[in-house]
Design an enzyme around this catalytic site. Sequence first.
Site, PDB file in Angstrom:
ATOM      1  N   GLU A 193     -14.024  -2.438  -4.449  1.00  0.00           N
ATOM      2  CA  GLU A 193     -15.170  -2.114  -3.586  1.00  0.00           C
ATOM      3  C   GLU A 193     -16.474  -1.896  -4.355  1.00  0.00           C
ATOM      4  O   GLU A 193     -17.202  -0.927  -4.092  1.00  0.00           O
ATOM      5  CB  GLU A 193     -14.850  -0.882  -2.730  1.00  0.00           C
ATOM      6  CG  GLU A 193     -13.612  -1.068  -1.871  1.00  0.00           C
ATOM      7  CD  GLU A 193     -13.313   0.123  -0.945  1.00  0.00           C
ATOM      8  OE1 GLU A 193     -14.004   1.143  -1.058  1.00  0.00           O
ATOM      9  OE2 GLU A 193     -12.390   0.007  -0.131  1.00  0.00           O
ATOM     10  N   ASN A 240     -10.997  -6.474  -5.814  1.00  0.00           N
ATOM     11  CA  ASN A 240     -10.489  -6.190  -4.462  1.00  0.00           C
ATOM     12  C   ASN A 240     -11.600  -5.571  -3.604  1.00  0.00           C
ATOM     13  O   ASN A 240     -12.325  -4.693  -4.066  1.00  0.00           O
ATOM     14  CB  ASN A 240      -9.340  -5.176  -4.609  1.00  0.00           C
ATOM     15  CG  ASN A 240      -8.546  -4.962  -3.339  1.00  0.00           C
ATOM     16  OD1 ASN A 240      -8.075  -5.923  -2.728  1.00  0.00           O
ATOM     17  ND2 ASN A 240      -8.377  -3.706  -2.937  1.00  0.00           N
ATOM     18  N   HIS A 256      -8.663  -4.474   6.588  1.00  0.00           N
ATOM     19  CA  HIS A 256      -8.555  -3.340   7.519  1.00  0.00           C
ATOM     20  C   HIS A 256      -9.213  -3.767   8.837  1.00  0.00           C
ATOM     21  O   HIS A 256     -10.415  -3.632   9.012  1.00  0.00           O
ATOM     22  CB  HIS A 256      -9.230  -2.096   6.939  1.00  0.00           C
ATOM     23  CG  HIS A 256      -8.526  -1.569   5.735  1.00  0.00           C
ATOM     24  ND1 HIS A 256      -7.294  -0.951   5.808  1.00  0.00           N
ATOM     25  CD2 HIS A 256      -8.853  -1.595   4.424  1.00  0.00           C
ATOM     26  CE1 HIS A 256      -6.900  -0.608   4.592  1.00  0.00           C
ATOM     27  NE2 HIS A 256      -7.829  -0.997   3.728  1.00  0.00           N
ATOM     28  N   GLU A 262      -4.489  -5.163   2.041  1.00  0.00           N
ATOM     29  CA  GLU A 262      -4.428  -3.850   2.712  1.00  0.00           C
ATOM     30  C   GLU A 262      -4.473  -3.976   4.238  1.00  0.00           C
ATOM     31  O   GLU A 262      -5.226  -3.256   4.906  1.00  0.00           O
ATOM     32  CB  GLU A 262      -5.604  -2.963   2.258  1.00  0.00           C
ATOM     33  CG  GLU A 262      -5.721  -2.825   0.749  1.00  0.00           C
ATOM     34  CD  GLU A 262      -6.775  -1.806   0.298  1.00  0.00           C
ATOM     35  OE1 GLU A 262      -7.291  -1.047   1.145  1.00  0.00           O
ATOM     36  OE2 GLU A 262      -7.066  -1.778  -0.909  1.00  0.00           O
ATOM     37  N   ASP A 276      -4.186  -3.551   8.017  1.00  0.00           N
ATOM     38  CA  ASP A 276      -3.755  -2.761   9.173  1.00  0.00           C
ATOM     39  C   ASP A 276      -4.699  -3.105  10.317  1.00  0.00           C
ATOM     40  O   ASP A 276      -5.786  -3.644  10.094  1.00  0.00           O
ATOM     41  CB  ASP A 276      -3.645  -1.248   8.919  1.00  0.00           C
ATOM     42  CG  ASP A 276      -4.822  -0.641   8.182  1.00  0.00           C
ATOM     43  OD1 ASP A 276      -5.926  -1.209   8.222  1.00  0.00           O
ATOM     44  OD2 ASP A 276      -4.645   0.435   7.578  1.00  0.00           O
TER      45      ASP A 276
HETATM   46  C1  XIL Z   1      -7.003   5.312   1.265  1.00  0.00           C
HETATM   47  C2  XIL Z   1      -5.667   6.002   1.431  1.00  0.00           C
HETATM   48  O1  XIL Z   1      -4.894   5.291   2.346  1.00  0.00           O
HETATM   49  C3  XIL Z   1      -5.864   7.418   1.880  1.00  0.00           C
HETATM   50  O2  XIL Z   1      -4.629   8.126   1.896  1.00  0.00           O
HETATM   51  C4  XIL Z   1      -6.854   8.141   0.958  1.00  0.00           C
HETATM   52  O3  XIL Z   1      -7.108   9.419   1.438  1.00  0.00           O
HETATM   53  C5  XIL Z   1      -8.141   7.354   0.868  1.00  0.00           C
HETATM   54  O4  XIL Z   1      -7.854   6.042   0.420  1.00  0.00           O
HETATM   55  N1  XIL Z   1      -9.506   0.922   0.675  1.00  0.00           N
HETATM   56  C6  XIL Z   1      -8.739   1.117  -0.452  1.00  0.00           C
HETATM   57  C7  XIL Z   1      -7.663   2.120  -0.429  1.00  0.00           C
HETATM   58  O5  XIL Z   1      -8.885   0.372  -1.444  1.00  0.00           O
HETATM   59  O6  XIL Z   1      -7.450   2.713  -1.685  1.00  0.00           O
HETATM   60  C8  XIL Z   1      -7.927   3.191   0.604  1.00  0.00           C
HETATM   61  O7  XIL Z   1      -6.792   4.038   0.665  1.00  0.00           O
HETATM   62  C9  XIL Z   1      -8.219   2.559   1.947  1.00  0.00           C
HETATM   63  C10 XIL Z   1      -9.449   1.706   1.873  1.00  0.00           C
END
Ligand code: XIL
Length: 394
Positions: free
Chosen positions: A194, A235, A271, A299, A301
Amino acid sequence: MTAHRLLSRRLAFVGAAIVVAALGACAVLTAQWTGLIGAPTTAAAAAAHTAAKQDNKRWVHGDNTLGALGAKFGLRIGTAVNTDALAKDSAYRQMLGTQFSTVTPENAMKWGIVEPKQGVYDWAPADKLVAFAQAHHQLVRGHNLVWFQELPDWLNKQYRSISPDALRTILHKHITDEVSRFKGKIWQWDVVNEAFADDGTLRDDMFLDKLGPGYIADAFRWAHDADPTAQLFYNDYNIEFSGAKSDAVYDFVKKLQKQGVPIDGVGFQGHFGTQFQLPDLQTNLQRFAKLGLNVAVTEVDVRTSMPVLAFEQSAQNAAYSQSLQACIAVRACISYTMWGFDDRYSWIPDSFPGQGSADIYDRNLNPKPQYDVLKQDLQLAADGAPVRTERGVR
Ligand code: XIL
């Protein structure tokens, strides 16, 4: 941390999602296999099949799990792992060990967790996950080495006063120590996470502020020095669709390659939410793959407002299906990882109040319609999807 995501994603509309679901996976898949980017020649395809078979011998749990279905054409199916659940929940462990062929620590390898006090490391949760993965023949995505969030408090406190040289030394040590610690055990490292803002500029964080944009190339070089065989990834989120951010990341990684920086791949977080338009993910995966890089969906969801209405369920199915199909269609896409597999331990309700039900299993670890959709896509893909291996195109 997440309001910017909501703002940055554009139109809120589920209609397109429902249409995709209604089309039926079969027709969509068939259309996708034509005109594939990087489709191998016959000889290369035969070699890839043999290599994929060798990869797969190391990971087989039944014929019908997500991991086993992906293994038929070399695609690893993964999940983020909550290490508290791993320690205390045997049903969770059972599902984790049988359905998935790659795992990512949700938090256990983040800087703030592994080095809570400067110079004092706590590797225990990460070690346990790596041991579990090895016992179950799963590959590990290391997540992550450089990120503006989840930094140790001791480092955040130094932000104002620390000199560039001191920060550089600290960052080098962090990357070297962590990558060395897991040397030979990590398949893909998310080296930098990020680093871009949604407008396509580099994120204005401590690293950019003190070290300038060169910190990204340095991070990749240091990680490579510590473990030359790990695949090194950039990423990010909101690069799943075309626009300023994904264009900026594209130009940036191209520049890194030109400079000889050891970058192997780009991770697309995924996400998603039912209020957002479906992204043109396959197009984006393909253009990065054309640079000679591996890509991964890292990642996934698909959150929605609660309670879940029928049309939202349908939109969730479509988002899961379309993102998996995008990865399946691109030979350089070597893993499809979900950010947790069950609503019991999901991060969504805490981070997006009022939203939930983002995962493929419910709170009692029963599979939801999203799970069946993924399974169907994987079953269909076994017949004709481009075969890939652990190394991908690298
Ligand atoms: C999130 C976790 O799922 C949480 O438990 C934590 O509190 C915050 O981070 N992008 C990412 C992940 O690269 O590392 C993040 O994970 C979600 C968004």
